[in-house]
Design a protein around this motif. Structure first.
Motif, short mmCIF file in Angstrom:
data_model
loop_
_atom_site.label_atom_id
_atom_site.label_comp_id
_atom_site.label_asym_id
_atom_site.label_seq_id
_atom_site.Cartn_x
_atom_site.Cartn_y
_atom_site.Cartn_z
N ALA A 116 23.21 7.19 4.75
CA ALA A 116 21.75 7.92 4.35
C ALA A 116 21.81 9.41 4.36
CB ALA A 116 20.65 7.45 5.25
N ASP A 117 21.08 9.87 3.28
CA ASP A 117 21.33 11.47 3.18
C ASP A 117 20.06 12.09 3.76
OD1 ASP A 117 23.33 11.79 0.49
OD2 ASP A 117 22.35 10.02 0.52
N ASP A 118 18.95 11.41 4.12
CA ASP A 118 17.86 11.94 4.74
C ASP A 118 17.17 10.85 5.40
OD1 ASP A 118 15.85 13.86 5.28
OD2 ASP A 118 15.57 14.72 3.04
N TYR A 119 16.03 11.43 6.18
CA TYR A 119 15.39 10.47 7.16
C TYR A 119 13.90 10.96 7.22
CZ TYR A 119 14.60 7.30 10.79
OH TYR A 119 13.88 6.38 11.66
N ILE A 120 12.86 10.28 6.87
CA ILE A 120 11.54 10.91 7.10
C ILE A 120 10.75 9.74 7.64
CG2 ILE A 120 10.77 10.15 4.60
CD1 ILE A 120 9.07 12.81 4.61
N THR A 121 9.82 10.18 8.76
CA THR A 121 9.19 9.07 9.43
C THR A 121 7.67 9.10 8.94
OG1 THR A 121 10.34 9.97 11.44
CG2 THR A 121 8.41 8.56 11.97
N LYS A 122 7.16 7.67 9.02
CA LYS A 122 5.73 7.37 8.62
C LYS A 122 4.67 7.59 9.91
CE LYS A 122 7.08 3.50 5.60
NZ LYS A 122 6.93 1.95 5.67
N PRO A 123 3.63 8.37 9.54
CA PRO A 123 2.89 8.49 8.42
C PRO A 123 3.61 10.08 8.04
CG PRO A 123 1.42 9.16 10.28
CD PRO A 123 2.56 8.22 10.61
N PHE A 124 4.09 9.93 6.77
CA PHE A 124 4.55 11.23 6.08
C PHE A 124 3.65 12.20 5.16
CE2 PHE A 124 6.08 7.53 3.71
CZ PHE A 124 5.47 7.57 2.48
N SER A 125 3.94 13.46 5.00
CA SER A 125 3.23 14.26 4.12
C SER A 125 3.81 14.07 2.94
CB SER A 125 3.15 15.62 4.54
OG SER A 125 3.42 16.38 3.42
N SER A 133 0.95 -1.39 0.11
CA SER A 133 -0.16 0.03 -0.14
C SER A 133 0.91 1.38 -0.04
CB SER A 133 -0.95 0.03 1.25
OG SER A 133 -0.10 0.09 2.60
N ILE A 134 2.09 1.14 0.68
CA ILE A 134 3.07 2.26 0.75
C ILE A 134 3.54 2.53 -0.40
CG2 ILE A 134 5.00 3.28 1.83
CD1 ILE A 134 2.99 3.52 3.65
N ILE A 135 4.10 1.54 -1.27
CA ILE A 135 4.63 1.34 -2.45
C ILE A 135 3.68 2.10 -3.56
CG2 ILE A 135 5.27 0.00 -4.42
CD1 ILE A 135 6.78 -1.66 -2.50
N ASP A 136 2.24 1.56 -3.45
CA ASP A 136 1.31 2.19 -4.57
C ASP A 136 1.13 3.61 -4.45
OD1 ASP A 136 0.97 -0.57 -5.34
OD2 ASP A 136 -0.83 -0.80 -3.99
N ILE A 137 1.15 4.27 -3.03
CA ILE A 137 0.96 5.47 -2.88
C ILE A 137 2.26 6.33 -3.39
CG2 ILE A 137 0.98 7.35 -1.05
CD1 ILE A 137 -0.76 5.31 0.59
N LEU A 138 3.46 5.68 -3.32
CA LEU A 138 4.62 6.44 -3.66
C LEU A 138 4.72 6.33 -5.27
CD1 LEU A 138 7.17 5.24 -0.91
CD2 LEU A 138 6.22 7.62 -1.34
N VAL A 139 4.50 5.16 -5.63
CA VAL A 139 4.56 5.16 -7.35
C VAL A 139 3.60 5.92 -7.73
CG1 VAL A 139 3.97 3.66 -9.09
CG2 VAL A 139 5.24 2.82 -7.28
N TYR A 140 2.41 6.14 -7.61
CA TYR A 140 1.21 6.87 -7.97
C TYR A 140 1.84 8.55 -7.92
CZ TYR A 140 -2.71 10.16 -8.33
OH TYR A 140 -3.76 10.93 -8.66
N ASN A 141 2.49 9.09 -6.62
CA ASN A 141 2.80 10.25 -6.46
C ASN A 141 4.05 10.65 -7.38
OD1 ASN A 141 0.83 11.96 -4.78
ND2 ASN A 141 1.01 9.94 -3.67
N LEU A 142 5.01 9.62 -7.39
CA LEU A 142 6.18 9.96 -7.93
C LEU A 142 6.07 9.94 -9.48
CD1 LEU A 142 8.52 7.74 -5.95
CD2 LEU A 142 8.70 10.38 -5.95
N LYS A 143 5.15 9.21 -10.06
CA LYS A 143 4.81 9.24 -11.60
C LYS A 143 4.15 10.61 -11.88
CE LYS A 143 5.12 4.20 -12.63
NZ LYS A 143 4.40 3.23 -13.07
N LYS A 144 3.39 10.77 -10.98
CA LYS A 144 2.74 12.06 -11.36
C LYS A 144 3.46 13.38 -11.29
CE LYS A 144 -0.30 13.80 -8.29
NZ LYS A 144 -1.40 14.29 -7.25
N GLU A 145 4.77 13.26 -10.57
CA GLU A 145 5.76 14.40 -10.56
C GLU A 145 6.60 14.11 -11.81
OE1 GLU A 145 6.07 17.10 -8.78
OE2 GLU A 145 4.47 16.45 -7.61
N GLY A 146 6.51 13.03 -12.46
CA GLY A 146 7.35 12.89 -13.71
C GLY A 146 8.55 11.85 -13.61
N TYR A 147 8.53 10.97 -12.45
CA TYR A 147 9.75 9.97 -12.12
C TYR A 147 9.35 8.69 -12.84
CZ TYR A 147 11.13 13.99 -9.05
OH TYR A 147 11.42 14.96 -8.55
#
Length: 240
Positions: free
Chosen positions: A100-109, A17-31
């Motif tokens: 690691a270059d960065d760190y973000i905690t779930k749930p994330f914006s 479910s996390i992958i699906d959300i990320l895939v959708y938003n990243l592809k929408k941004e052109g990646y």
């Protein structure tokens, strides 16, 4: 559809479910996106396909994210953003210490995550452009005492000995070396080097500075090059 002109991001998470959300938003941004559900597969995919950036969960089957991060960083200088449901300070510090270059905690914006993805890709891109065009321009160097930074070659030497830094470490050192003796606050370093607001998470700067010192200082308990002004920030010492 895969587009060779677009940046590719490897998403590593065992929750589809996390992958699906990320895939959708990243592809929408052109990646472009590629996916892995465990740490071992993530390492294989990273080394084979060399993505432009990796979003990496910590709690993974077969190989945890921190181990995968270390293995990938040993071979590739690719930006890695750790994703984790755990908001423990230790996990964050260990992740950064392993490269690691960065760190973000779930749930994330999603908006914040996209901003961090763009910022880390931008920093990585700047380094690539500099390396590709270094032969076309006069070399740019910064020399302060025993410290020498070759901006065009993305190299650092201390007393003539080459030091291997990550992109983030190099950028921190360069920013400070450009203004020797000038104390720079952690907040300003976050803004200028990381490229976005970190919501007061200044410990990230401290961890990065500690890693730099381990590589450039003879005695990290008594640093002579990258110095702390307690309660204020950091600066590069001017030679006497």
């Amino acid at each position: 559809m895969y587009d060779e002109d677009k940046k590719t991001i490897l998403i590593v998470d065992d929750e589809q479910s996390i992958i699906d959300i990320l895939v959708y938003n990243l592809k929408k941004e052109g990646y472009n996106t590629i996916e892995a559900n465990d740490g071992a597969t993530a390492v294989e995919m990273a080394l084979e396909q060399k993505p432009n950036l990796i979003l990496l969960d910590i709690m993974l089957p077969k190989m945890d994210g921190l181990t995968a991060c270390k293995k990938i960083k040993n071979s590739l200088n690719v930006p890695i953003l750790i994703l984790s449901a755990k908001d423990e300070e230790l996990d964050k510090i260990v992740g950064l210490e392993l490269g690691a270059d960065d760190y973000i905690t779930k749930p994330f914006s999603v908006r914040e995550l996209m901003a961090r993805v763009k910022a880390n890709l931008r920093k990585s891109e700047v380094v690539s452009v500099v390396q590709e065009t270094k032969d076309e321009k006069e070399e740019h160097r910064i020399e302060v005492g025993d410290l020498l930074l070759d901006i065009d070659r993305f190299e650092v030497k201390v007393r003539g000995e080459k030091v291997d830094l990550t992109v983030r470490e190099f950028e921190v050192l360069k920013y400070l070396a450009m203004q020797p003796g000038q104390i720079v606050s952690r907040e300003l370093l976050l803004e200028k080097v990381w490229g976005y607001e970190y919501f007061g998470d200044i410990r990230t700067v401290d961890v990065t500075v500690r890693r730099i010192r381990e590589k450039i200082e003879d005695d990290t308990t008594n640093p002579q090059i990258l110095v702390t002004k307690r309660g204020v920030g950091y600066y590069i010492a001017k030679p006497e």
